[in-house]
Motif scaffolding. Structure first.
Motif, PDB file in Angstrom:
ATOM      1  N   THR A 114      11.052  52.733  84.460  1.00  0.00           N
ATOM      2  CA  THR A 114      11.831  53.051  83.273  1.00  0.00           C
ATOM      3  C   THR A 114      12.396  51.784  82.642  1.00  0.00           C
ATOM      4  O   THR A 114      12.437  51.645  81.419  1.00  0.00           O
ATOM      5  CB  THR A 114      12.973  54.013  83.630  1.00  0.00           C
ATOM      6  N   GLY A 115      12.822  50.862  83.473  1.00  0.00           N
ATOM      7  CA  GLY A 115      13.338  49.588  82.970  1.00  0.00           C
ATOM      8  C   GLY A 115      12.261  48.777  82.280  1.00  0.00           C
ATOM      9  O   GLY A 115      12.512  48.151  81.238  1.00  0.00           O
ATOM     10  N   GLN A 116      11.040  48.771  82.847  1.00  0.00           N
ATOM     11  CA  GLN A 116       9.943  48.037  82.217  1.00  0.00           C
ATOM     12  C   GLN A 116       9.635  48.600  80.834  1.00  0.00           C
ATOM     13  O   GLN A 116       9.375  47.837  79.888  1.00  0.00           O
ATOM     14  CB  GLN A 116       8.703  48.116  83.105  1.00  0.00           C
ATOM     15  N   PHE A 117       9.657  49.918  80.742  1.00  0.00           N
ATOM     16  CA  PHE A 117       9.400  50.541  79.441  1.00  0.00           C
ATOM     17  C   PHE A 117      10.472  50.143  78.433  1.00  0.00           C
ATOM     18  O   PHE A 117      10.167  49.739  77.305  1.00  0.00           O
ATOM     19  CB  PHE A 117       9.350  52.056  79.592  1.00  0.00           C
ATOM     20  N   ARG A 118      11.728  50.227  78.849  1.00  0.00           N
ATOM     21  CA  ARG A 118      12.832  49.877  77.954  1.00  0.00           C
ATOM     22  C   ARG A 118      12.719  48.428  77.494  1.00  0.00           C
ATOM     23  O   ARG A 118      12.986  48.106  76.316  1.00  0.00           O
ATOM     24  CB  ARG A 118      14.147  50.101  78.691  1.00  0.00           C
ATOM     25  N   ASP A 119      12.309  47.541  78.405  1.00  0.00           N
ATOM     26  CA  ASP A 119      12.232  46.119  78.072  1.00  0.00           C
ATOM     27  C   ASP A 119      11.252  45.832  76.942  1.00  0.00           C
ATOM     28  O   ASP A 119      11.438  44.882  76.172  1.00  0.00           O
ATOM     29  CB  ASP A 119      11.825  45.314  79.312  1.00  0.00           C
ATOM     30  N   ILE A 120      10.186  46.657  76.837  1.00  0.00           N
ATOM     31  CA  ILE A 120       9.207  46.438  75.776  1.00  0.00           C
ATOM     32  C   ILE A 120       9.877  46.501  74.408  1.00  0.00           C
ATOM     33  O   ILE A 120       9.556  45.724  73.504  1.00  0.00           O
ATOM     34  CB  ILE A 120       8.090  47.502  75.853  1.00  0.00           C
ATOM     35  N   TYR A 121      10.838  47.415  74.267  1.00  0.00           N
ATOM     36  CA  TYR A 121      11.439  47.675  72.964  1.00  0.00           C
ATOM     37  C   TYR A 121      12.802  47.004  72.778  1.00  0.00           C
ATOM     38  O   TYR A 121      13.217  46.760  71.648  1.00  0.00           O
ATOM     39  CB  TYR A 121      11.569  49.189  72.756  1.00  0.00           C
ATOM     40  N   LYS A 122      13.448  46.680  73.880  1.00  0.00           N
ATOM     41  CA  LYS A 122      14.773  46.052  73.770  1.00  0.00           C
ATOM     42  C   LYS A 122      14.692  44.530  73.799  1.00  0.00           C
ATOM     43  O   LYS A 122      15.320  43.852  72.978  1.00  0.00           O
ATOM     44  CB  LYS A 122      15.689  46.543  74.897  1.00  0.00           C
ATOM     45  N   ASP A 123      13.905  44.000  74.739  1.00  0.00           N
ATOM     46  CA  ASP A 123      13.883  42.543  74.914  1.00  0.00           C
ATOM     47  C   ASP A 123      12.486  41.950  74.838  1.00  0.00           C
ATOM     48  O   ASP A 123      12.328  40.732  74.978  1.00  0.00           O
ATOM     49  CB  ASP A 123      14.488  42.167  76.281  1.00  0.00           C
ATOM     50  N   GLY A 124      11.486  42.778  74.653  1.00  0.00           N
ATOM     51  CA  GLY A 124      10.118  42.287  74.695  1.00  0.00           C
ATOM     52  C   GLY A 124       9.455  42.215  73.338  1.00  0.00           C
ATOM     53  O   GLY A 124       9.921  41.521  72.434  1.00  0.00           O
ATOM     54  N   LYS A 125       8.394  42.962  73.188  1.00  0.00           N
ATOM     55  CA  LYS A 125       7.553  42.882  71.999  1.00  0.00           C
ATOM     56  C   LYS A 125       8.327  43.121  70.707  1.00  0.00           C
ATOM     57  O   LYS A 125       8.098  42.452  69.696  1.00  0.00           O
ATOM     58  CB  LYS A 125       6.414  43.894  72.123  1.00  0.00           C
ATOM     59  N   PRO A 161       4.650  54.340  72.400  1.00  0.00           N
ATOM     60  CA  PRO A 161       5.218  54.342  71.049  1.00  0.00           C
ATOM     61  C   PRO A 161       4.973  53.003  70.350  1.00  0.00           C
ATOM     62  O   PRO A 161       5.141  51.944  70.949  1.00  0.00           O
ATOM     63  CB  PRO A 161       6.713  54.586  71.296  1.00  0.00           C
ATOM     64  N   PHE A 162       4.558  53.045  69.096  1.00  0.00           N
ATOM     65  CA  PHE A 162       4.141  51.834  68.389  1.00  0.00           C
ATOM     66  C   PHE A 162       4.734  51.821  66.989  1.00  0.00           C
ATOM     67  O   PHE A 162       5.080  52.866  66.428  1.00  0.00           O
ATOM     68  CB  PHE A 162       2.613  51.744  68.327  1.00  0.00           C
ATOM     69  N   TRP A 163       4.812  50.629  66.430  1.00  0.00           N
ATOM     70  CA  TRP A 163       5.417  50.443  65.117  1.00  0.00           C
ATOM     71  C   TRP A 163       4.391  50.612  64.008  1.00  0.00           C
ATOM     72  O   TRP A 163       3.260  50.143  64.107  1.00  0.00           O
ATOM     73  CB  TRP A 163       6.024  49.042  65.028  1.00  0.00           C
ATOM     74  N   VAL A 164       4.816  51.280  62.903  1.00  0.00           N
ATOM     75  CA  VAL A 164       3.977  51.420  61.715  1.00  0.00           C
ATOM     76  C   VAL A 164       4.843  51.148  60.496  1.00  0.00           C
ATOM     77  O   VAL A 164       5.899  51.773  60.325  1.00  0.00           O
ATOM     78  CB  VAL A 164       3.358  52.828  61.611  1.00  0.00           C
ATOM     79  N   ASP A 165       4.400  50.220  59.651  1.00  0.00           N
ATOM     80  CA  ASP A 165       5.125  49.944  58.410  1.00  0.00           C
ATOM     81  C   ASP A 165       5.033  51.135  57.466  1.00  0.00           C
ATOM     82  O   ASP A 165       4.033  51.874  57.462  1.00  0.00           O
ATOM     83  CB  ASP A 165       4.537  48.714  57.712  1.00  0.00           C
ATOM     84  N   ASN A 166       6.058  51.314  56.662  1.00  0.00           N
ATOM     85  CA  ASN A 166       6.053  52.392  55.673  1.00  0.00           C
ATOM     86  C   ASN A 166       4.821  52.278  54.784  1.00  0.00           C
ATOM     87  O   ASN A 166       4.492  51.192  54.293  1.00  0.00           O
ATOM     88  CB  ASN A 166       7.311  52.335  54.809  1.00  0.00           C
ATOM     89  N   GLY A 167       4.156  53.383  54.578  1.00  0.00           N
ATOM     90  CA  GLY A 167       2.985  53.405  53.714  1.00  0.00           C
ATOM     91  C   GLY A 167       1.674  53.141  54.419  1.00  0.00           C
ATOM     92  O   GLY A 167       0.607  53.405  53.856  1.00  0.00           O
ATOM     93  N   ASP A 168       1.724  52.606  55.637  1.00  0.00           N
ATOM     94  CA  ASP A 168       0.504  52.346  56.390  1.00  0.00           C
ATOM     95  C   ASP A 168       0.073  53.584  57.164  1.00  0.00           C
ATOM     96  O   ASP A 168       0.902  54.427  57.536  1.00  0.00           O
ATOM     97  CB  ASP A 168       0.702  51.185  57.372  1.00  0.00           C
ATOM     98  N   THR A 169      -1.218  53.691  57.427  1.00  0.00           N
ATOM     99  CA  THR A 169      -1.760  54.803  58.212  1.00  0.00           C
ATOM    100  C   THR A 169      -1.924  54.358  59.654  1.00  0.00           C
ATOM    101  O   THR A 169      -2.570  53.338  59.917  1.00  0.00           O
ATOM    102  CB  THR A 169      -3.123  55.249  57.664  1.00  0.00           C
ATOM    103  N   PRO A 170      -1.347  55.066  60.615  1.00  0.00           N
ATOM    104  CA  PRO A 170      -1.486  54.684  62.022  1.00  0.00           C
ATOM    105  C   PRO A 170      -2.952  54.645  62.442  1.00  0.00           C
ATOM    106  O   PRO A 170      -3.733  55.537  62.102  1.00  0.00           O
ATOM    107  CB  PRO A 170      -0.731  55.792  62.765  1.00  0.00           C
ATOM    108  N   ASN A 171      -3.320  53.621  63.177  1.00  0.00           N
ATOM    109  CA  ASN A 171      -4.702  53.434  63.603  1.00  0.00           C
ATOM    110  C   ASN A 171      -4.936  54.103  64.958  1.00  0.00           C
ATOM    111  O   ASN A 171      -5.306  53.463  65.943  1.00  0.00           O
ATOM    112  CB  ASN A 171      -5.034  51.943  63.668  1.00  0.00           C
ATOM    113  N   VAL A 172      -4.695  55.395  65.008  1.00  0.00           N
ATOM    114  CA  VAL A 172      -4.927  56.168  66.235  1.00  0.00           C
ATOM    115  C   VAL A 172      -5.482  57.537  65.854  1.00  0.00           C
ATOM    116  O   VAL A 172      -5.191  58.050  64.779  1.00  0.00           O
ATOM    117  CB  VAL A 172      -3.622  56.374  67.049  1.00  0.00           C
ATOM    118  N   PRO A 173      -6.282  58.133  66.734  1.00  0.00           N
ATOM    119  CA  PRO A 173      -6.699  59.518  66.481  1.00  0.00           C
ATOM    120  C   PRO A 173      -5.488  60.446  66.562  1.00  0.00           C
ATOM    121  O   PRO A 173      -4.533  60.179  67.292  1.00  0.00           O
ATOM    122  CB  PRO A 173      -7.684  59.809  67.631  1.00  0.00           C
TER     123      PRO A 173
END
Length: 343
Positions: A114-125, A161-173
């Protein structure tokens, strides 16, 4: 205790699976959400819910009693992705993290995952959940269809969970679109029962044509609208079921149907078949049954199934067709021998 520990660690285990091997979250966990028709699923004080809402769905003048069943192997999406605002996503992840790490019954590997997951969004990528760009985009998260949680396909939306800019289409099925909304609305169409009107009613005679019909006031179009208005995304789709035919199955091989196929088409006025009227005794019904053998002390189970044509329209002029659906019910029919009197 074993079962309780399993329940407590679902979110963390799901996170660990994502970080290590890639399957989607189970029933909960950061980024893994369930959805319901205007309902929410409660998990340890946190609300996990899709933001899709549904309206409509009950049609016709008859008693609504069931949902449309797709013809063939088609099913609505088992999972999809939809947007979540930065602030909501931060609150969700931080809440899950606090819940797991502060629970003495959670194993260390669950807390670590759970900590590793949180780190991606809080202190990582993303650095502090990308709050500085909160007005420029959203996080997109996977959502599972609650009607298909036992289906392996529910775990195929496996991206973190991934970031998408407003107006862009997510590149996932399976990024949510009007078509995805239309497919999800499909199973929320509630149809009227298909108890046909008969003449003679309930009790008929051997070799006597029995007229069958459905009134136009009962069988008419049924529609459900699915809407997603969240995090700057405002899309909707309306899925409509239109009755096209009635299939009669007498409940015994000792019977004939009218027409021979047993398929009675919908008339121009949306009725099916034609009511019996005085003076029609010598006519062949456009929709009906002739039983060739008595039901004895029991009854035959007449099954009446309506086929519905499914179409949809959505935001931006999108639209198209979906697989036909069916819904049917049974009713008891008593068939008696015709009694004759010799003079």
């Amino acid at each position: 205790m074993r079962s309780r520990n399993r329940a407590l660690t679902v979110g963390a285990l799901a996170t660990a699976c994502l970080l290590v091997s890639g399957p989607a979250f189970a029933k909960r966990g950061p980024g893994g959400f369930e959805t319901g028709a205007n309902t929410s699923a409660k998990r340890s004080g946190h609300t996990l819910e899709s933001r899709i809402t549904y309206s409509g769905g009950t049609g016709g003048g008859g008693k609504s009693s069931g949902n449309v069943t797709p013809v063939g192997n088609w099913t609505p999406p088992a999972c999809w992705y939809e947007p979540m605002s930065v602030q909501e996503f931060q609150k969700k992840v931080e809440g899950d993290y606090d819940e797991v790490v502060n629970d003495p019954q959670q194993p260390n590997y669950a807390k670590s995952a759970t900590g590793q997951f949180r780190d991606i969004y809080k202190d990582g990528k993303y650095k502090d959940y990308n709050l500085e760009n909160a007005d420029k985009g959203n996080f997109w998260v996977s959502v599972q269809n609650p009607d298909r949680l036992d289906d392996p396909a529910a775990f195929t939306c496996s991206d973190l969970p991934f970031w998408v800019d407003n107006g862009d289409t997510p590149n996932v099925p399976n990024a949510v679109t009007p078509e995805v909304l239309a497919e999800l609305a499909y199973n929320r169409i509630t149809l009227p029962d298909t108890e046909v009107t008969l003449a003679p009613e309930d009790v008929t005679k051997v070799n006597l044509p029995t007229w069958a019909w459905l009134d136009k006031a009962t069988f008419k179009d049924v529609a459900v609208t699915a809407t997603l208005d969240v995090a700057g995304l405002d899309i909707s789709a309306t899925t409509t079921a239109t009755p096209v035919s009635l299939k009669l199955e007498p409940g015994t091989s000792d019977a004939e149907t009218y027409p021979a196929s047993g398929e009675c088409e919908v008339n121009d006025d949306q009725s099916i078949g034609a009511p019996y009227a005085k003076g029609k005794a010598g006519e062949t019904p456009p929709c009906g049954i002739k039983y060739l053998r008595s039901s004895g002390d029991g009854t035959y189970k007449l099954r009446a199934t309506v086929t519905w044509r499914i179409s949809w329209t959505g935001t931006g002029g999108a639209g198209g067709g979906l697989p036909d659906g069916t819904f049917g019910t049974t009713q008891d029919i008593t068939v008696q021998e015709i009694q004759s009197v010799n003079r």
